[in-house]
Design a protein around this motif. Sequence first.
Motif, PDB file in Angstrom:
ATOM      1  N   ASP A 372     -11.259  -4.524 124.128  1.00  0.00           N
ATOM      2  CA  ASP A 372     -10.583  -5.530 124.923  1.00  0.00           C
ATOM      3  C   ASP A 372      -9.610  -6.252 124.001  1.00  0.00           C
ATOM      4  N   HIS A 373      -9.110  -7.412 124.408  1.00  0.00           N
ATOM      5  CA  HIS A 373      -8.075  -8.076 123.614  1.00  0.00           C
ATOM      6  C   HIS A 373      -8.599  -8.573 122.267  1.00  0.00           C
ATOM      7  N   GLU A 374      -9.909  -8.653 122.099  1.00  0.00           N
ATOM      8  CA  GLU A 374     -10.485  -9.134 120.846  1.00  0.00           C
ATOM      9  C   GLU A 374     -10.856  -8.006 119.877  1.00  0.00           C
ATOM     10  N   GLY A 375     -10.936  -6.779 120.374  1.00  0.00           N
ATOM     11  CA  GLY A 375     -11.293  -5.658 119.504  1.00  0.00           C
ATOM     12  C   GLY A 375     -12.226  -4.685 120.187  1.00  0.00           C
ATOM     13  N   PHE A 376     -13.015  -3.972 119.383  1.00  0.00           N
ATOM     14  CA  PHE A 376     -13.932  -2.969 119.926  1.00  0.00           C
ATOM     15  C   PHE A 376     -15.190  -3.649 120.444  1.00  0.00           C
ATOM     16  N   VAL A 377     -15.503  -3.366 121.709  1.00  0.00           N
ATOM     17  CA  VAL A 377     -16.639  -4.035 122.333  1.00  0.00           C
ATOM     18  C   VAL A 377     -17.652  -3.061 122.931  1.00  0.00           C
ATOM     19  N   GLY A 378     -17.345  -1.780 122.943  1.00  0.00           N
ATOM     20  CA  GLY A 378     -18.257  -0.819 123.540  1.00  0.00           C
ATOM     21  C   GLY A 378     -17.849   0.607 123.250  1.00  0.00           C
ATOM     22  N   SER A 379     -18.542   1.553 123.905  1.00  0.00           N
ATOM     23  CA  SER A 379     -18.243   2.976 123.726  1.00  0.00           C
ATOM     24  C   SER A 379     -18.717   3.752 124.944  1.00  0.00           C
ATOM     25  N   LEU A 380     -18.198   4.945 125.090  1.00  0.00           N
ATOM     26  CA  LEU A 380     -18.643   5.878 126.119  1.00  0.00           C
ATOM     27  C   LEU A 380     -18.787   7.246 125.483  1.00  0.00           C
ATOM     28  N   ASP A 381     -19.787   8.010 125.900  1.00  0.00           N
ATOM     29  CA  ASP A 381     -19.870   9.413 125.500  1.00  0.00           C
ATOM     30  C   ASP A 381     -20.264  10.243 126.716  1.00  0.00           C
ATOM     31  N   GLU A 382     -20.040  11.536 126.633  1.00  0.00           N
ATOM     32  CA  GLU A 382     -20.214  12.395 127.794  1.00  0.00           C
ATOM     33  C   GLU A 382     -21.661  12.421 128.295  1.00  0.00           C
ATOM     34  N   THR A 383     -22.635  12.284 127.380  1.00  0.00           N
ATOM     35  CA  THR A 383     -24.034  12.281 127.802  1.00  0.00           C
ATOM     36  C   THR A 383     -24.336  11.061 128.662  1.00  0.00           C
TER      37      THR A 383
END
Length: 452
Positions: A372-383
């Motif tokens: 988001d505007h502040e930086g990295f806040v999460g992730s997604l992976d195919e599993t």
Amino acid sequence: MEYAENILGTIGNTPMIKMNTLVKGVDALVLAKYETFNPGNSVKDRMALQMIEDAEADGRLKPGGTIIEGTSGNTGMGLALAAIIKGYKMVCVISDKQSKEKMDILRAVGSEVVVCPTNVEPDDPRSYYSTSKRLSEETPNSWYVNQYDNPSNARAHYQSTGPEIWKQTDGKVTHFIVGVGTGGTISGVGKYLKEQNPNVKVWGIDTYGSVFKKYHETGIFDENEIYPYVTEGIGEDILPENVDFSVIDGFTKVTDKDAAIYTRRLAKEEGMFLGNSAGAAIKGLLQLKEHFTKDDVVVILFHDHGSRYVGKMFNDDWMRDRGFLDEEVTVAADLIKDHSDKPLVTVRTEELVQHAIERMREYKISQIPVEDHEGFVGSLDETALLQAYIKNGDIATVPIKDVMQAAFPIVKADATIDKVSNLITKENQAVLVELSNGKHHIITKHDIISAI
């Protein structure tokens, strides 16, 4: 005046050259039979001319005919040169694993080139064995060479290469080492040398993915031994009739990586700009060094020229892509240096899941950081996406912030490989590395495995 009537008159009588740097640990005199001095730059010129002349003599090849052959490139080159001089058409059927340079060279000397898939069974209609036979049946006034089972192949080396080696070593040769493909060279030379001295040892160089070594040792044709390999010019998934196992004392197998590395070392340390099978041969010789004594004379035959591999073994990117470059990898930055110039692919929290899926598909990636505007806040992976889809079939229209996982850990560029590896777990599929320019890049399990 001294001159040849045509280019075919320059085939044979290639030099013998003492090996120095790469064989310092070998207690023997090692001599290289340097076949790139043939006009087509390979040992195959010898048997190509022999096969054509024998076919002319018994009527299999008629004036104005078309020569058809399945080849890894070198036999095709030798046949093409003879076809030019003798007035024949030439069709070369080649597998798609062969270098582009080989295909371009065959076309440059007037051959028609038909490219077939590598990873099919020999009896598959698409294989270069089957395609060669089919074309010979469909083409009027044609002759299918079949170098694998054509006895003229081994005869050429019995009549020329073997006697040359015997003469050049003054009959002192004790060992002969060569890569084995069609089997003509090792069988013809081996037979001649053993007739002169039964104590001469003949060793074949094989590759992983080929059947020769196990068949020689056990008599078993093991299809489980057959799988794709990179090394060109040696090894087979069939048993050519030209391979006379009775004159071969043993085989040693060389990996694709070692063959490629030693091909480059021959050029840089011996000044010998040679093909892929030469790297396999010299590595095989080193693997056999305990069989030699200080009084032995070991002859190794080098098949072809390095110009046919400039896009492969002599290309750093090609070598790196296959993990063949022994580059030191100690910190996080080393893991991504080959693609650190590419932008980091991310998604924003307010985008929909379908946007993440589209981006993952476009860039062929399995995980993606969320920011988001502040930086990295999460992730997604195919599993995680698959599990979310099982729970909610309409997941594609859900905001990413509602399904994202924890953010990937961030490490400095000088973080150790061990530290990076320990951060990648079942729950955490990647790590972000902060580069010196303030940008970030992603390190995945694939990057670590590739480094290994």
